[in-house]
Design an enzyme around this catalytic site. Sequence first.
Site, PDB file in Angstrom:
ATOM      1  N   MET A  98      23.562  71.368  46.237  1.00 15.86           N
ATOM      2  CA  MET A  98      23.007  70.228  45.497  1.00 15.86           C
ATOM      3  C   MET A  98      24.053  69.119  45.385  1.00 15.86           C
ATOM      4  SD  MET A  98      20.694  71.864  42.444  1.00 15.86           S
ATOM      5  CE  MET A  98      21.802  73.183  42.003  1.00 15.86           C
ATOM      6  N   CYS A 116      16.938  67.646  53.879  1.00 14.60           N
ATOM      7  CA  CYS A 116      17.103  66.571  52.886  1.00 14.60           C
ATOM      8  C   CYS A 116      16.046  65.484  53.106  1.00 14.60           C
ATOM      9  CB  CYS A 116      18.497  65.958  52.976  1.00 14.60           C
ATOM     10  SG  CYS A 116      18.675  64.593  51.829  1.00 14.60           S
ATOM     11  N   LYS A 142      19.148  75.453  56.523  1.00 10.16           N
ATOM     12  CA  LYS A 142      18.267  75.248  55.365  1.00 10.16           C
ATOM     13  C   LYS A 142      17.286  74.148  55.732  1.00 10.16           C
ATOM     14  CE  LYS A 142      18.184  74.244  50.452  1.00 10.16           C
ATOM     15  NZ  LYS A 142      17.853  72.812  50.291  1.00 10.16           N
TER      16      LYS A 142
HETATM   17  C1  LIG Z   1      20.333  67.034  42.493  1.00  9.69           C
HETATM   18  C2  LIG Z   1      19.915  67.719  43.771  1.00  9.69           C
HETATM   19  C3  LIG Z   1      20.720  67.603  44.891  1.00  9.69           C
HETATM   20  C4  LIG Z   1      20.369  68.263  46.077  1.00  9.69           C
HETATM   21  N1  LIG Z   1      21.207  68.195  47.148  1.00  9.69           N
HETATM   22  C5  LIG Z   1      20.948  68.978  48.241  1.00  9.69           C
HETATM   23  C6  LIG Z   1      21.905  69.102  49.282  1.00  9.69           C
HETATM   24  O1  LIG Z   1      23.002  68.529  49.237  1.00  9.69           O
HETATM   25  N2  LIG Z   1      21.573  69.896  50.345  1.00  9.69           N
HETATM   26  C7  LIG Z   1      20.377  70.562  50.421  1.00  9.69           C
HETATM   27  O2  LIG Z   1      20.138  71.286  51.390  1.00  9.69           O
HETATM   28  N3  LIG Z   1      19.472  70.459  49.438  1.00  9.69           N
HETATM   29  C8  LIG Z   1      19.739  69.713  48.352  1.00  9.69           C
HETATM   30  N4  LIG Z   1      18.851  69.688  47.319  1.00  9.69           N
HETATM   31  C9  LIG Z   1      17.651  70.534  47.392  1.00  9.69           C
HETATM   32  C10 LIG Z   1      17.907  71.897  46.762  1.00  9.69           C
HETATM   33  O3  LIG Z   1      18.899  72.601  47.474  1.00  9.69           O
HETATM   34  C11 LIG Z   1      16.621  72.738  46.720  1.00  9.69           C
HETATM   35  O4  LIG Z   1      16.154  72.901  48.032  1.00  9.69           O
HETATM   36  C12 LIG Z   1      15.525  72.093  45.888  1.00  9.69           C
HETATM   37  O5  LIG Z   1      16.037  71.587  44.677  1.00  9.69           O
HETATM   38  C13 LIG Z   1      14.406  73.099  45.581  1.00  9.69           C
HETATM   39  O6  LIG Z   1      14.914  74.215  44.906  1.00  9.69           O
HETATM   40  P1  LIG Z   1      14.791  74.385  43.293  1.00  9.69           P
HETATM   41  O7  LIG Z   1      13.335  74.245  42.941  1.00  9.69           O
HETATM   42  O8  LIG Z   1      15.333  75.747  42.999  1.00  9.69           O
HETATM   43  O9  LIG Z   1      15.593  73.278  42.687  1.00  9.69           O
HETATM   44  C14 LIG Z   1      19.163  69.013  46.143  1.00  9.69           C
HETATM   45  C15 LIG Z   1      18.358  69.091  45.017  1.00  9.69           C
HETATM   46  C16 LIG Z   1      18.717  68.470  43.838  1.00  9.69           C
HETATM   47  C17 LIG Z   1      17.831  68.615  42.623  1.00  9.69           C
END
Ligand SMILES: Cc1cc2nc3c(=O)[nH]c(=O)nc-3n(C[C@H](O)[C@H](O)[C@H](O)COP(=O)(O)O)c2cc1C
Length: 322
Positions: free
Chosen positions: A11, A94, A133
Amino acid sequence: MPDFPLLLAPMEDVSDPPFRALCKEQGADVVYTEFISSEGLIRDAAKSTMKLDIYEKERPVGIQIFGANLESMLQSVEIVEKSNPDIIDINFGCPVKKVVCRGAGAGILKDIPLMVKLTEEMVKHTNLPITVKTRLGWDNESIKIVEVAERLQDVGCKAISIHGRTRVQMYKGDANWKPIAEVKNNPRMHIPIFGNGDVDTPEKAMEMRDKFGLDGAMIGRASIGNPWFFKQVKHYFKTGDHLPPVSLEERVDAARRHLQMAIGWKGEKLGVFETRRHYTNYFKGIPHFKEYRMKMVTTDNSEGVFDVFDEVLEKFSDYQFS
Ligand SMILES: Cc1cc2nc3c(=O)[nH]c(=O)nc-3n(C[C@H](O)[C@H](O)[C@H](O)COP(=O)(O)O)c2cc1C
């Protein structure tokens, strides 16, 4: 590795070394850095290279990179290797416009042959495991994740984490885990398939394991301000019960250690400034907290912030978290 590992999701601006350390202490089995631009890495941009910092105590740790240019991705693999991570993860998910419009992140979901080619060449270029991912697809009409996963496996990808949404969905609606289970249940698949999206209760993690049969859960937002989530899930798996709510003392301790580790990593000034965004989450739910939050996010030296933490401990000692 446990049978059903819990992975801290990459994240941006969240999954930095201090936060990863806290999650690791609370039971995260694998942690990932935030995504790092391959173009930034090869230009030696300080902001990107700092994100390569990883520590022994957080292993196994994956470094995640993104990009759409083969040459840049291969060069950045060589740079990433010097940090000696356990995994190199490629971000093909992303949804942010500035990433997608360069064909990177989820943008690559419009060019599956390039996605496969990049993965294949990166696998050939390093001895470290390459993982991916990604999301279900670009939009609802183009979900081909079962076929895409097979092709990634065929070129040597070692595991795939799948966020159960399309690019078009961004973060809207509910994550759909069914297509992720279809990937897992494809008899041709043998690499681990990790589910991601909306795991925010221990029950949902259990559902991902027992109903959808996935190999592990990747957890993002539920861990923000709540690194204890990993421990809560594991306790539930073991006992079927929920742990009692996290106490104020534990929250203050986490915020304090988060700040200390951030200062240790990037110095007083940046540490104080960049940890501010986490305080709201650690103290979520406390009524009439605004005055203290304001002090935490405006005080410009760590001593001052630590004093506010002490005040909070005193002032809200009777508050019961639910
Ligand atoms: C603040 C934030 C930053 C994120 N940055 C990335 C990232 O750098 N790389 C990535 O693959 N996914 C990123 N994501 C997506 C998360 O890894 C994840 O796939 C998404 O939040 C869904 O999962 P969750 O419902 O458990 O949050 C980000 C999500 C959030 C909320």
